[in-house]
Design an enzyme around this catalytic site. Sequence first.
Site, PDB file in Angstrom:
ATOM      1  N   GLU A  23      -5.953   5.770  -4.797  1.00 36.22           N
ATOM      2  CA  GLU A  23      -5.409   4.873  -5.676  1.00 36.22           C
ATOM      3  C   GLU A  23      -6.644   3.997  -6.201  1.00 36.22           C
ATOM      4  O   GLU A  23      -6.926   4.018  -7.080  1.00 36.22           O
ATOM      5  CB  GLU A  23      -4.369   3.947  -4.806  1.00 36.22           C
ATOM      6  CG  GLU A  23      -3.569   3.244  -5.824  1.00 36.22           C
ATOM      7  CD  GLU A  23      -2.101   2.792  -5.433  1.00 36.22           C
ATOM      8  OE1 GLU A  23      -1.752   3.649  -4.461  1.00 36.22           O
ATOM      9  OE2 GLU A  23      -1.579   2.090  -6.040  1.00 36.22           O
ATOM     10  N   GLU A  68      -1.122  -3.325   3.984  1.00 37.29           N
ATOM     11  CA  GLU A  68      -0.368  -3.336   2.804  1.00 37.29           C
ATOM     12  C   GLU A  68       1.056  -3.808   3.195  1.00 37.29           C
ATOM     13  O   GLU A  68       1.897  -4.520   2.521  1.00 37.29           O
ATOM     14  CB  GLU A  68      -0.428  -2.073   2.299  1.00 37.29           C
ATOM     15  CG  GLU A  68       0.537  -1.845   1.141  1.00 37.29           C
ATOM     16  CD  GLU A  68       0.429  -0.400   0.364  1.00 37.29           C
ATOM     17  OE1 GLU A  68       0.057   0.291   1.231  1.00 37.29           O
ATOM     18  OE2 GLU A  68       0.755  -0.254  -0.729  1.00 37.29           O
TER      19      GLU A  68
HETATM   20  C1  BGC Z   1      -0.416  -0.698  -4.818  1.00 37.80           C
HETATM   21  C2  BGC Z   1      -0.120  -2.030  -4.815  1.00 37.80           C
HETATM   22  C3  BGC Z   1       0.552  -2.368  -6.242  1.00 37.80           C
HETATM   23  C4  BGC Z   1       1.690  -1.668  -6.370  1.00 37.80           C
HETATM   24  C5  BGC Z   1       2.536  -1.961  -7.481  1.00 37.80           C
HETATM   25  C6  BGC Z   1       0.825  -0.100  -5.030  1.00 37.80           C
HETATM   26  O1  BGC Z   1       0.801   1.437  -4.879  1.00 37.80           O
HETATM   27  O2  BGC Z   1      -1.086  -0.465  -3.550  1.00 37.80           O
HETATM   28  O3  BGC Z   1      -0.680  -2.944  -4.092  1.00 37.80           O
HETATM   29  O4  BGC Z   1       0.380  -3.789  -6.510  1.00 37.80           O
HETATM   30  O5  BGC Z   1       1.791  -0.520  -6.079  1.00 37.80           O
HETATM   31  O6  BGC Z   1       3.868  -1.277  -7.308  1.00 37.80           O
END
Ligand code: BGC
Length: 881
Positions: free
Chosen positions: A477, A759
Amino acid sequence: MKNRITAEIYDLHVEHYSGDVIGIATSTPRLSWKYTDALKSTNKVEIKVIRSMFGKVTEEKTFIVNPKNHLLLAWPDTPLASREHVICSVRVIDDEEKGKWASNLEFEVGILDYFELQAQFIGSSKLTGETDHRRLPLVRSKFEIEQQPVYARLYLSALGLVEGEINGKKFTDNILTPGWTDYNHRVTYWSFDVQSELRAGKNVLGFWIGDGWYRGRLGFKGGKSNFYGNKIGVFAQLELGFASGERKAFYSNSYDGQWKVIDGPILESNLYEGETYDSREEIFGWSSADLDDSNWQPVAEIPYNKKKMEIASLEPIKAREVHHPISITKLGEKHGKSNWLIDFGQNCTQRVKLHVKHAEKNDVISLQHAEVLEKDGSISTRPLRRGYQLDKFISNGNDELFEAKFSIHGFRYVELRGWRGDLTSQDLDTTVYYSAMKRTGYFGSSDSTVNKLHDNILWSMRSNFVSIPTDCPQRDERLGWTGDISLFSKTASYLYDTTNFLMNWLKDVSYEQSELGTVPFYTPYVPLAEWSTPQAIAIWGDAVVRVPWTLYMASGDKQVLCKNYEMIKRWIEEVRGYLSPDGVWDRRPRYSLGQLGDWLDPSAPANNPVQAMTEKELVATAFYARSCQIAMRSAVILERDNDTDRYRKLYKHVVRGFINRFLKKTGEMTSDTQCAYTLAISLGLLDKEPAMKEEAGIRLANLVKESNGKISTGFAGTPYILSALTETNHLQVAYDLFMSDKCPSWLYQVKMGGTTTWERWDSMLPDGSVNPGDMTSFNHYSLGAVANWMHEIIGGLRQIDAGWRKFRIEPQPGGGISSASAVHETPFGTAKVSWTKENDKLTVKFTVPYGSEAELVIPGYDMHSFFGGKYDMNFSLKPTH
Ligand code: BGC
């Protein structure tokens, strides 16, 4: 008369750089400095400017200025030309005396006009398929000069990534040059002083080129490769000046036959997936003059519009520190080769440096990187998804040092496979990399768990401040998600000077906003899976308002607002169109996910983070109201009177709409959640309704108590919940929530051994297993926005005015913490608070930088203002009933 000049000058710097810099992007750079003491009314400031070009001094001048203009003073001289070099110093003087000169500052202008960029991007002339597993080329050029130059600058860029060598030696420790920008709009070039690397006679410039963000695989759900182009290349413009006055330049190009290319030893390299290095393919001395390069091929030009080339104006990505193994465990052995598990003690963005020993020719040694271990002690790779983080080294049988070049990993643990013999801590360590911003903020307390949380927050910031602000540094990502930085930028700008870094990123956001018609979910934008149609979503889109405002507040630089003002306006006007007549944002977005709202609310199912408890329209309207308020304030500062009026009305309208729609007559909110009350309080929606605000505070405190002191907010509410409680006089509840280590909580992550912020509140579940959700990172900074509360409330250091011209000292002890300190390097100098509490006695020591003002607020005492100086005070805190 003595003591007419007591103030000395320090920290002289240009624009938002710290220290000397080559390749600034303006001909009229602003100067700033700080004072060690108070100024006297007769004091003035003298500035000395020595200008030179190609190593020859052209002019020396002095200027007298008002000493009060020491922050971002407009360039006092005539505009500088491209390549002009300045040595500058500053001192305090008056009519009779002269103070001491500050240490010299040196800076140099980069190449300002694109038409002076005469080199071409060049790369392999071979046809390469549209795969992302391609062998990487080496490029070299040999040239001869009669003497060593007195001046030499290399302007370097790449479509892809580049690492350079001159005469067999690296000339910089910057990595991942030129960094990630939206290459469709711009690519940056970096300036290097390479004078000492060159010599009379034959010299060689050599370049490793990598895929990087340009054509390497980016993003999730399969991602995209070759997104910006299929061919990678280096741009190198070397300009020399000699003692005789003669000048010479060498440009990378495909026409003069001097630039050659060959397949190098890197068989493939991907930022996320890893790098494969084949030492059997090494070319000994490939970047030195003695090499016979007759088998090298001519290079091909990779066309790129030079009008899109820009001077890099942020800090480079550099090695910041080294981590040594804290444990090495042998996992097993087969046919003389063994596997090992190495724990480096800290999860972060880093790379292993391995001293390959005892390997036999054709041995493949691999390094699998991961953030955490599974419950059974094995390395956890599932959360990485396609970001495999697997580097491979193929041996030629010799001892060698290996570190990947164009791949970078987020990890704490490494499984080393295919190793012969014993492995000791002498054989490997890691180098930590991030953008080399200046550290500006510190915090400490008597509680080691709290300190560890702060340390973890710092690490998640560092790990994700690598060229652009990313969500995470490990899985497939690593995107510049606008929402994450929208929430974390205030904390970030306390800890580090992020002005250059975030201003650079905002440029791309602005380009993309104009092109896409809205603020993308992440910048640089790459259409991926369900994120292929950009739509306006709150918090994420609000980044274009919130981030510039944060930078303005941190730096006091109006230009920051000015440069981003159009972007702010575009967002405000766009969302205005999505409001219902009552002022609530509920008409868009119309797509599968809708608003992300209080994303990752802990009550949402692991596989559906968007299913939060709080109404999404409520979250969206609250953040939009705050953005309207910032837009209004920006308009005031920039003296855009029509806008001021327009945004003031809009702001009032949205606040009214919010209250009418989401607050019931009973005082409860339509979403009876921690997040809802938090946002209503902290984003200022109830500032004009003190009774409602008090009610909301009480309900919030009760909700926290009812949940047994557990937090139930996600991305939206978490940065603000403790401030909302504090602001409505529920400090004790705020501390209880903060000090909890039950899941979910901030200290739970610390208790579970985290070395970064996660996260999800429960990226690791209480039984030690990894959260089964397919989106589980152990290195996201957003929940770490709580550090802002730690600095302001525990530390007691809170900014009031832009640029820290005024701040407040107000420690609010609690949670059993008996002492704490907070330090921030402000544009005026170091602001510092430290306090200790013993029974009823509070001792507060603080430093106010010269030129700024601090107000001291201690319960039961009158507020007092303090100016430049150091203070040490005692208070008796009588229990209040
Ligand atoms: C990310 C985030 C992001 C989010 C938004 C995720 O996959 O890691 O931090 O803001 O998606 O939906």
